[in-house]
Scaffold this motif. Structure first.
Motif, PDB file in Angstrom:
ATOM      1  N   UNK A  15     -56.017  18.314 -70.598  1.00  0.00           N
ATOM      2  CA  UNK A  15     -56.681  18.637 -68.657  1.00  0.00           C
ATOM      3  C   UNK A  15     -58.052  20.247 -69.497  1.00  0.00           C
ATOM      4  N   UNK A  16     -56.365  20.893 -70.310  1.00  0.00           N
ATOM      5  CA  UNK A  16     -57.447  22.029 -70.792  1.00  0.00           C
ATOM      6  C   UNK A  16     -58.935  21.969 -71.707  1.00  0.00           C
ATOM      7  N   UNK A  17     -59.197  21.578 -72.263  1.00  0.00           N
ATOM      8  CA  UNK A  17     -60.481  20.830 -73.196  1.00  0.00           C
ATOM      9  C   UNK A  17     -61.189  20.825 -72.321  1.00  0.00           C
ATOM     10  N   UNK A  18     -60.378  20.175 -71.205  1.00  0.00           N
ATOM     11  CA  UNK A  18     -61.795  20.145 -70.269  1.00  0.00           C
ATOM     12  C   UNK A  18     -62.783  21.460 -69.715  1.00  0.00           C
ATOM     13  N   UNK A  19     -62.554  22.720 -69.649  1.00  0.00           N
ATOM     14  CA  UNK A  19     -62.532  24.173 -68.990  1.00  0.00           C
ATOM     15  C   UNK A  19     -62.567  25.089 -70.426  1.00  0.00           C
ATOM     16  N   UNK A  20     -62.681  23.882 -71.431  1.00  0.00           N
ATOM     17  CA  UNK A  20     -62.437  25.208 -72.879  1.00  0.00           C
ATOM     18  C   UNK A  20     -61.527  25.244 -73.479  1.00  0.00           C
ATOM     19  N   UNK A 123     -59.433  14.242 -83.255  1.00  0.00           N
ATOM     20  CA  UNK A 123     -58.175  13.955 -83.281  1.00  0.00           C
ATOM     21  C   UNK A 123     -58.270  12.282 -84.383  1.00  0.00           C
ATOM     22  N   UNK A 124     -59.280  11.526 -83.454  1.00  0.00           N
ATOM     23  CA  UNK A 124     -59.442  10.618 -84.573  1.00  0.00           C
ATOM     24  C   UNK A 124     -60.468  11.067 -85.761  1.00  0.00           C
ATOM     25  N   UNK A 125     -61.658  11.542 -85.875  1.00  0.00           N
ATOM     26  CA  UNK A 125     -62.069  12.069 -86.931  1.00  0.00           C
ATOM     27  C   UNK A 125     -61.177  12.816 -88.317  1.00  0.00           C
ATOM     28  N   UNK A 126     -60.664  13.612 -87.717  1.00  0.00           N
ATOM     29  CA  UNK A 126     -59.353  14.568 -88.712  1.00  0.00           C
ATOM     30  C   UNK A 126     -57.931  13.761 -88.887  1.00  0.00           C
ATOM     31  N   UNK A 127     -57.728  13.110 -87.202  1.00  0.00           N
ATOM     32  CA  UNK A 127     -56.512  12.123 -88.240  1.00  0.00           C
ATOM     33  C   UNK A 127     -55.458  12.889 -88.139  1.00  0.00           C
ATOM     34  N   UNK A 128     -54.030  12.603 -88.307  1.00  0.00           N
ATOM     35  CA  UNK A 128     -52.957  13.214 -88.379  1.00  0.00           C
ATOM     36  C   UNK A 128     -52.848  13.902 -86.884  1.00  0.00           C
ATOM     37  N   UNK A 129     -52.087  15.021 -86.802  1.00  0.00           N
ATOM     38  CA  UNK A 129     -51.954  15.707 -86.055  1.00  0.00           C
ATOM     39  C   UNK A 129     -53.236  16.670 -86.039  1.00  0.00           C
ATOM     40  N   UNK A 130     -53.347  16.899 -85.303  1.00  0.00           N
ATOM     41  CA  UNK A 130     -55.132  17.370 -84.871  1.00  0.00           C
ATOM     42  C   UNK A 130     -54.864  19.222 -83.922  1.00  0.00           C
ATOM     43  N   UNK A 131     -55.374  19.936 -83.884  1.00  0.00           N
ATOM     44  CA  UNK A 131     -55.354  20.739 -83.093  1.00  0.00           C
ATOM     45  C   UNK A 131     -56.940  21.001 -82.939  1.00  0.00           C
ATOM     46  N   UNK A 132     -57.305  21.579 -81.956  1.00  0.00           N
ATOM     47  CA  UNK A 132     -58.822  21.936 -81.030  1.00  0.00           C
ATOM     48  C   UNK A 132     -58.908  22.496 -80.317  1.00  0.00           C
ATOM     49  N   UNK A 133     -59.456  23.959 -80.436  1.00  0.00           N
ATOM     50  CA  UNK A 133     -59.394  25.168 -79.726  1.00  0.00           C
ATOM     51  C   UNK A 133     -61.173  25.062 -79.262  1.00  0.00           C
ATOM     52  N   UNK A 134     -61.802  24.586 -78.488  1.00  0.00           N
ATOM     53  CA  UNK A 134     -62.836  25.000 -78.455  1.00  0.00           C
ATOM     54  C   UNK A 134     -63.450  26.556 -78.244  1.00  0.00           C
ATOM     55  N   UNK A 135     -63.184  27.333 -77.516  1.00  0.00           N
ATOM     56  CA  UNK A 135     -63.135  28.542 -77.615  1.00  0.00           C
ATOM     57  C   UNK A 135     -63.763  29.599 -78.686  1.00  0.00           C
ATOM     58  N   UNK A 136     -62.426  28.903 -80.103  1.00  0.00           N
ATOM     59  CA  UNK A 136     -63.134  29.451 -81.431  1.00  0.00           C
ATOM     60  C   UNK A 136     -63.489  28.418 -82.416  1.00  0.00           C
ATOM     61  N   UNK A 137     -63.828  27.460 -81.729  1.00  0.00           N
ATOM     62  CA  UNK A 137     -64.901  26.422 -82.166  1.00  0.00           C
ATOM     63  C   UNK A 137     -64.107  25.858 -83.858  1.00  0.00           C
ATOM     64  N   UNK A 138     -63.320  25.487 -83.303  1.00  0.00           N
ATOM     65  CA  UNK A 138     -61.723  25.657 -84.611  1.00  0.00           C
ATOM     66  C   UNK A 138     -61.057  23.439 -84.491  1.00  0.00           C
ATOM     67  N   UNK A 139     -61.069  23.041 -85.272  1.00  0.00           N
ATOM     68  CA  UNK A 139     -60.668  22.028 -85.869  1.00  0.00           C
ATOM     69  C   UNK A 139     -60.213  21.684 -86.689  1.00  0.00           C
ATOM     70  N   UNK A 140     -58.732  21.165 -86.413  1.00  0.00           N
ATOM     71  CA  UNK A 140     -57.836  21.622 -87.986  1.00  0.00           C
ATOM     72  C   UNK A 140     -57.442  20.733 -87.642  1.00  0.00           C
ATOM     73  N   UNK A 141     -57.017  19.605 -88.866  1.00  0.00           N
ATOM     74  CA  UNK A 141     -56.301  18.602 -89.064  1.00  0.00           C
ATOM     75  C   UNK A 141     -54.454  19.077 -90.224  1.00  0.00           C
TER      76      UNK A 141
END
Length: 141
Positions: A15-20, A123-141
């Protein structure tokens, strides 16, 4: 071309990602199986109101997409990332990068009351365990 797109599970932050905010997710087995070949006619295996179906109604599909859902074969309905896998299968047929995929996803879902974050796609694109931080526009596997 053949692809295997994993399912997804939010570990925290759904739910956190729904508000950025941020979320951590996991790519899981079994995979959704996707086969892509040249299309003879413009058809789609996806519901017209799904994000993949909406994208294809605006952007003519050049490919035949065969989408196999392990969960559906087992009579398990809903969840596990099917809608994200459907959208990714369309984007992969177009050879899109993740930023392009995310932009197309946001456009295809712009009229939804609650705007999806796209974290599940990451999560599905990068795979494994993935961190998404929308404030930083960061996507890490």
């Amino acid at each position: 071309m053949k692809y295997q797109i994993p399912g997804k599970t939010f570990l925290t932050g759904e739910y956190s990602v729904l508000v950025g905010g941020a979320a951590v997710g996991l790519a899981t087995k079994p995979y959704f199986e996707v086969s892509i070949s040249s299309a003879v006619e413009n058809t789609t295996p996806f519901h017209p109101e799904s994000s993949a179906g909406r994208f294809l109604s605006v952007n003519k599909n050049k490919y035949k997409i065969l989408f196999e859902d392990f969960y559906q074969k087992q009579n398990i309905q809903g969840g596990f990332g099917r809608s994200g896998a459907e959208f990714l299968s369309v984007m992969l047929s177009e050879k899109k990068t993740f930023p392009e995929i995310l932009k197309s996803y946001k456009k295809a879902t712009q009229n939804e009351k609650i705007k999806p974050s796209g974290a599940d796609l990451a999560f599905q694109y990068f795979g494994k365990v993935c961190l998404v931080d929308l404030k930083k526009n960061e996507y890490k596997s």
